[in-house]
Design an enzyme around this catalytic site. Structure first.
Site, PDB file in Angstrom:
ATOM      1  N   LYS A   8       1.902   3.617  14.706  1.00  0.00           N
ATOM      2  CA  LYS A   8       2.014   2.294  14.064  1.00  0.00           C
ATOM      3  C   LYS A   8       3.422   2.074  13.516  1.00  0.00           C
ATOM      4  CE  LYS A   8      -2.768   2.895  13.053  1.00  0.00           C
ATOM      5  NZ  LYS A   8      -3.365   1.959  13.987  1.00  0.00           N
ATOM      6  N   ASP A  38      -5.427   9.589   4.336  1.00  0.00           N
ATOM      7  CA  ASP A  38      -5.067   9.081   5.657  1.00  0.00           C
ATOM      8  C   ASP A  38      -4.043   7.971   5.422  1.00  0.00           C
ATOM      9  OD1 ASP A  38      -4.901   7.693   8.038  1.00  0.00           O
ATOM     10  OD2 ASP A  38      -7.055   7.347   8.259  1.00  0.00           O
ATOM     11  N   TRP A  74     -12.180   2.860   8.672  1.00  0.00           N
ATOM     12  CA  TRP A  74     -11.634   4.178   9.002  1.00  0.00           C
ATOM     13  C   TRP A  74     -12.132   5.257   8.059  1.00  0.00           C
ATOM     14  CZ3 TRP A  74     -10.459   4.719  13.720  1.00  0.00           C
ATOM     15  CH2 TRP A  74      -9.906   3.673  14.432  1.00  0.00           C
TER      16      TRP A  74
HETATM   17  C1  LIG Z   1      -6.060   4.136   9.052  1.00  0.00           C
HETATM   18  C2  LIG Z   1      -6.414   4.727  10.375  1.00  0.00           C
HETATM   19  N1  LIG Z   1      -6.944   5.960  10.423  1.00  0.00           N
HETATM   20  C3  LIG Z   1      -7.273   6.537  11.587  1.00  0.00           C
HETATM   21  C4  LIG Z   1      -7.111   5.887  12.780  1.00  0.00           C
HETATM   22  C5  LIG Z   1      -7.506   6.560  14.052  1.00  0.00           C
HETATM   23  O1  LIG Z   1      -6.367   7.015  14.655  1.00  0.00           O
HETATM   24  P1  LIG Z   1      -6.316   7.485  16.185  1.00  0.00           P
HETATM   25  O2  LIG Z   1      -6.558   6.267  17.005  1.00  0.00           O
HETATM   26  O3  LIG Z   1      -4.937   8.037  16.285  1.00  0.00           O
HETATM   27  O4  LIG Z   1      -7.362   8.520  16.357  1.00  0.00           O
HETATM   28  C6  LIG Z   1      -6.549   4.603  12.796  1.00  0.00           C
HETATM   29  C7  LIG Z   1      -6.312   3.914  14.088  1.00  0.00           C
HETATM   30  O5  LIG Z   1      -5.945   2.778  14.184  1.00  0.00           O
HETATM   31  C8  LIG Z   1      -6.204   4.007  11.562  1.00  0.00           C
HETATM   32  O6  LIG Z   1      -5.680   2.777  11.522  1.00  0.00           O
END
Ligand SMILES: Cc1ncc(COP(=O)(O)O)c(C=O)c1O
Length: 367
Positions: free
Chosen positions: A196, A172, A103
């Site tokens: 989540k 994040d 990520w």
């Molecule tokens: C740590 C993290 N950041 C960002 C994201 C991306 O999020 P989204 O699917 O809401 O765009 C995720 C998705 O699982 C994630 O686990």
């Protein structure tokens, strides 16, 4: 299947049954409004009450200081990969990214479209550890330092907030949101998709220090402009009303259950139980992540025969678990193996059930 499963999905994920029942009971007629939250105007007094209560509850839960705004946005975590640089990075500006998993890797690639996104350390051979912050090289011109507090796919989590000196820290916190107390004042900006630990997909929460507002580039899309969003209570356009409503119910549930200290205690207990089962399996189960940075919420592991991962046994494990009402244990497609996500709605008893299943499976399949 007539019964609810134990859902170990990495997200969208398990929600507290109590919350689902409240949403169910209020589905057709929210608090005498004569309509469902899905049907009401976001400009009306009912929804105003819902979003204001959600914000107030989150502020209490996280002890968010007065000089931070709470925004309820759309676009997911991925939307924030772009929003962060578009709001905080001037043209030709630089930012520093700690790439500790998939990520943060995606985030640095996105940021690099809008300026120079420099890694804090050389590319890691595997995402199984986090280099200590003392070993990082942070470009002195970096406008901010970006971390992913918990890498959902690889299962690595910062044990404490890295000290980046006077740099603005951006995090994040999508996958470990509301699983432990956070000192918000150490961050310039925190964000999390709610799907989540906190609600149904659709809403992304951004907590941003006020002095960072108003720096967006002219090219920044309005829906990603933090100041425009803050000035309009997250509603210059239609917000993700249903997601905000259920998320607010989850916040209230967290408060009733004892707040973040209690959820941190539960999270520790659940993950300890699972890691002990893995480490105590004489190599049948193996988690590749360094102990110091093991995630409390996403636990990836392999099933091995003579020290080598067996995809065949892993497939059997997932199918047999599914047959016993434990769902979504298959590892992420980029990593393979097994992954158990232990978010807030997953209980210690449910984790124990998984651990018992693991012991029985091992007994049946180890030679
Ligand atoms: C740590 C993290 N950041 C960002 C994201 C991306 O999020 P989204 O699917 O809401 O765009 C995720 C998705 O699982 C994630 O686990």
């Amino acid at each position: 299947m007539s019964e609810r499963v134990i859902n170990f999905s990495a997200g969208p994920a398990h929600l507290p049954e109590e919350v689902l029942r409240t949403a169910q009971s209020e589905m057709l007629n929210w608090h005498g409004s004569g309509m469902s939250v899905m049907e009401m105007s976001h400009r009306g007094k009912h929804f105003k009450q819902i979003i204001e209560e959600a914000e107030a509850s989150l502020r209490r839960i996280m002890s968010i200081p007065e000089n931070y705004k709470v925004l309820f946005l759309q676009g997911g975590g991925m939307g924030q990969f772009a929003a962060v640089p578009l709001n905080l990075l001037p043209e030709n500006g630089k930012a520093a990214y700690a790439v500790t998993g998939g990520w943060s890797q995606k985030a640095i690639q996105e940021a690099d479209k809008y300026g120079t996104a420099a890694p804090c350390f050389p590319k890691l051979k595997s995402f199984t550890d986090i280099p200590p912050v003392a070993d990082w090289t942070i470009d002195p011109d970096a406008e901010y330092v970006y971390i992913c507090d918990n890498e959902t796919v690889f299962g690595v989590e910062y044990p404490e907030v890295p000290d980046v000196g006077d740099k603005i820290l951006v995090a994040d916190i999508s996958s470990n949101f509301l699983t432990r107390p956070v000192d918000v004042s150490k961050f310039g900006l925190l964000y999390a998709g709610v799907q989540k630990n906190a609600g149904p997909a659709g809403c992304t929460i951004v907590i941003v220090r006020e002095d960072l507002l108003g720096k967006a580039r002219t090219a920044c899309p309005s829906v990603l402009d933090y100041k425009l969003m803050a000035d309009n209570d997250s509603m210059p356009n239609t917000p993700p009303c249903w997601s905000i409503y259920v998320t607010g119910l989850v916040f209230a549930w967290i408060e009733r259950e004892g707040g973040l200290a209690e959820f941190a205690r539960r999270s520790e207990a659940k993950s300890k139980l699972l890691y002990e089962a893995i480490d105590g399996s004489a190599g049948f189960y193996a988690c590749p992540v360094a102990e110091r940075v093991r995630s409390r919420v996403n636990v990836p592991f392999r099933i091995q025969i003579d020290g080598t991962a067996s995809e065949e046994l892993e497939a059997k494990f997932v199918a047999a678990a599914e047959a016993q009402g434990m769902s979504s244990l298959k590892g992420h497609r980029s990593v393979g193996g097994i992954r158990a996500s232990l978010y807030n709605a997953t209980t210690l008893e449910q984790t124990q059930k998984l651990v018992d299943f693991m012991a029985a499976f091992r007994q049946e399949h180890s030679n």
